[in-house]
Design an enzyme around this catalytic site. Structure first.
Site, PDB file in Angstrom:
ATOM      1  N   SER A   6       0.809  -1.223   0.000  1.00  0.00           N
ATOM      2  CA  SER A   6       0.000   0.000   0.000  1.00  0.00           C
ATOM      3  C   SER A   6       0.842   1.274   0.000  1.00  0.00           C
ATOM      4  O   SER A   6       0.288   2.374  -0.044  1.00  0.00           O
ATOM      5  CB  SER A   6      -0.918   0.012   1.230  1.00  0.00           C
ATOM      6  OG  SER A   6      -0.148  -0.007   2.424  1.00  0.00           O
ATOM      7  N   TYR A   7       2.164   1.156   0.064  1.00  0.00           N
ATOM      8  CA  TYR A   7       3.010   2.341   0.133  1.00  0.00           C
ATOM      9  C   TYR A   7       3.073   3.034  -1.226  1.00  0.00           C
ATOM     10  O   TYR A   7       3.353   2.412  -2.255  1.00  0.00           O
ATOM     11  CB  TYR A   7       4.417   1.970   0.586  1.00  0.00           C
ATOM     12  CG  TYR A   7       4.547   1.731   2.071  1.00  0.00           C
ATOM     13  CD1 TYR A   7       3.468   1.850   2.932  1.00  0.00           C
ATOM     14  CD2 TYR A   7       5.775   1.375   2.626  1.00  0.00           C
ATOM     15  CE1 TYR A   7       3.593   1.621   4.288  1.00  0.00           C
ATOM     16  CE2 TYR A   7       5.918   1.149   3.990  1.00  0.00           C
ATOM     17  CZ  TYR A   7       4.820   1.271   4.816  1.00  0.00           C
ATOM     18  OH  TYR A   7       4.954   1.043   6.154  1.00  0.00           O
TER      19      TYR A   7
END
Length: 394
Positions: free
Chosen positions: A93-94
């Site tokens: 999700s970064y």
């Protein structure tokens, strides 16, 4: 006679050795003043005693990232790799919006480039050995560079609402591996627990994590934002499946010590390594920020957060500064070393060469027990601790 032989060898190789290979005397000064980071156990595997977090790589909102910074980030990456850091914590999700997954992409690119830069072909190795023979004839001891340990990626997998089956987690890992351009993760981690709001999904995620390991997609597994109770539950499940839980990471710093201090004992009991993320509390503990010098950007969430936290942290920051001056270390280095003294593996954000060097300067020495106790007291007296992650469980 030895001199004549050596000179003959020297002349025979001079054409092929116009660029001298790197050698260093065993008695001469080190080529770098930065310490070499050691290794620690984490369940069945070993990892570097310090790691790097990649949350800022691709994060425009909090850290003003843009792709033009990639070369500077790589220079920092190369520096920490040269110092022995192998553990890189990331997440699928970064990266914000169109940059989602950017951190994993950069990790794959950086490691490929780093290994290429550190790989010598057979001809170079032959030349290096010839020069070793020459120096040895004069009684000069030399030390040749060795290939670095491979990168260890610890990816956290977000329990998105649509990941409700075990296979969805397996697919998520495969997606991460595609972005990394690698075949296996060192650690597949659950980013957070859904026990507080979607307990049925939690069971599927546990099963999926076990399936990831059984499929050979990771060396071991880990969890993030799990408290003592939930940690014991998942570890019991994983033990029944013979899946090794290597690590648990939580927000662990002097600004969170009031509610994180009990995790050390639990991790010892569960035979897993505690990873401390945000050991600098998003930069607040570096000493670079005051109420008159807050993070840039009026919409930057850290700006308002620091405005709320700094008044109650005054005594702690003064203690950090005083200890740093006493031992000639920066506040950043004292705060990271405190986390090391607590037997955790701190993962710090690194985007510049300066940050890399300063963070590495926290390794290779220890605060005295009295200094650790003084910092503990200051941490426990913080008026308003850093807020917990909203997904942190008990």
């Amino acid at each position: 006679m030895k001199l004549l032989i050596a000179l003959a060898m020297l002349l025979s190789h001079v054409a092929a050795a116009l660029v001298f290979p790197a050698v260093s005397s065993s008695t001469g000064p080190s080529s770098s003043s930065l310490p070499k980071v050691g290794r620690v156990s984490a369940g069945p595997i070993s990892i570097s005693a310090m790691g790097v977090g990649t949350w800022s790589w691709g994060n425009r909102l909090l850290f003003d990232y843009n792709p033009s910074q990639d070369e500077e980030i790589y220079e920092a990456y190369r520096t920490v790799r040269d110092a022995g850091v192998t553990l890189f914590d990331t997440a699928d999700s970064y990266g914000t919006l169109d940059l989602n997954g950017r951190a994993e992409i950069l990790l794959g690119r950086f490691e490929k480039r780093y290994q290429e830069e550190n790989t010598r072909d057979e001809w170079d190795r032959t030349k290096e050995q010839n020069w070793t023979d020459v120096f040895s004839m004069f009684g000069k001891s030399v030390t040749m560079e060795t290939n670095p340990l491979p990168q260890q990626v610890a990816t956290k997998l977000a329990p998105y609402p649509w990941r409700v089956t075990p296979q969805s987690l397996v697919n998520a890992v495969k997606g991460s591996l595609r972005r990394l351009e690698q075949d296996q993760l060192t650690l597949a981690q659950l980013h957070w627990s859904t026990a507080n709001y979607q307990p049925l999904q939690e069971k599927a995620l546990w099963e999926g994590l076990g399936d990831v390991y059984d499929a050979g997609l990771c060396e071991a597994v880990g969890v993030s934002n799990y408290g003592p109770m939930q940690l014991k539950k998942i570890n019991q499940y994983l033990k029944e499946r013979e899946v090794p839980l290597a690590t648990v990471q939580i927000q662990y710093s002097l600004m969170t010590y009031q509610y994180s201090k009990d995790m050390n004992q639990v991790c010892q009991e569960e035979n897993c390594r505690l990873i401390s993320y945000s050991p600098l509390c998003l930069g607040l503990l570096t000493g670079k920020y005051t109420l008159d010098n807050l993070p840039r950007g009026l919409t930057n969430p850290r700006r308002q957060l620091f405005r709320e936290l700094l008044p109650g942290a005054k005594n702690l920051l003064n203690t950090l500064e005083a200890i740093g001056k006493e031992i000639n270390k920066s506040q950043t280095q004292v705060a990271i070393n405190w986390a090391l003294c607590k037997d955790t593996v701190p993962i710090t954000g690194v985007r510049t060469l300066e940050q890399a060097r300063e963070n590495l300067g926290a390794y290779g020495w220890n605060l005295t027990p009295s200094m650790v106790e003084e910092l503990d007291r200051a941490a426990l007296s913080v008026g308003k601790p850093m807020i917990q992650n909203i997904f942190q469980t008990k």
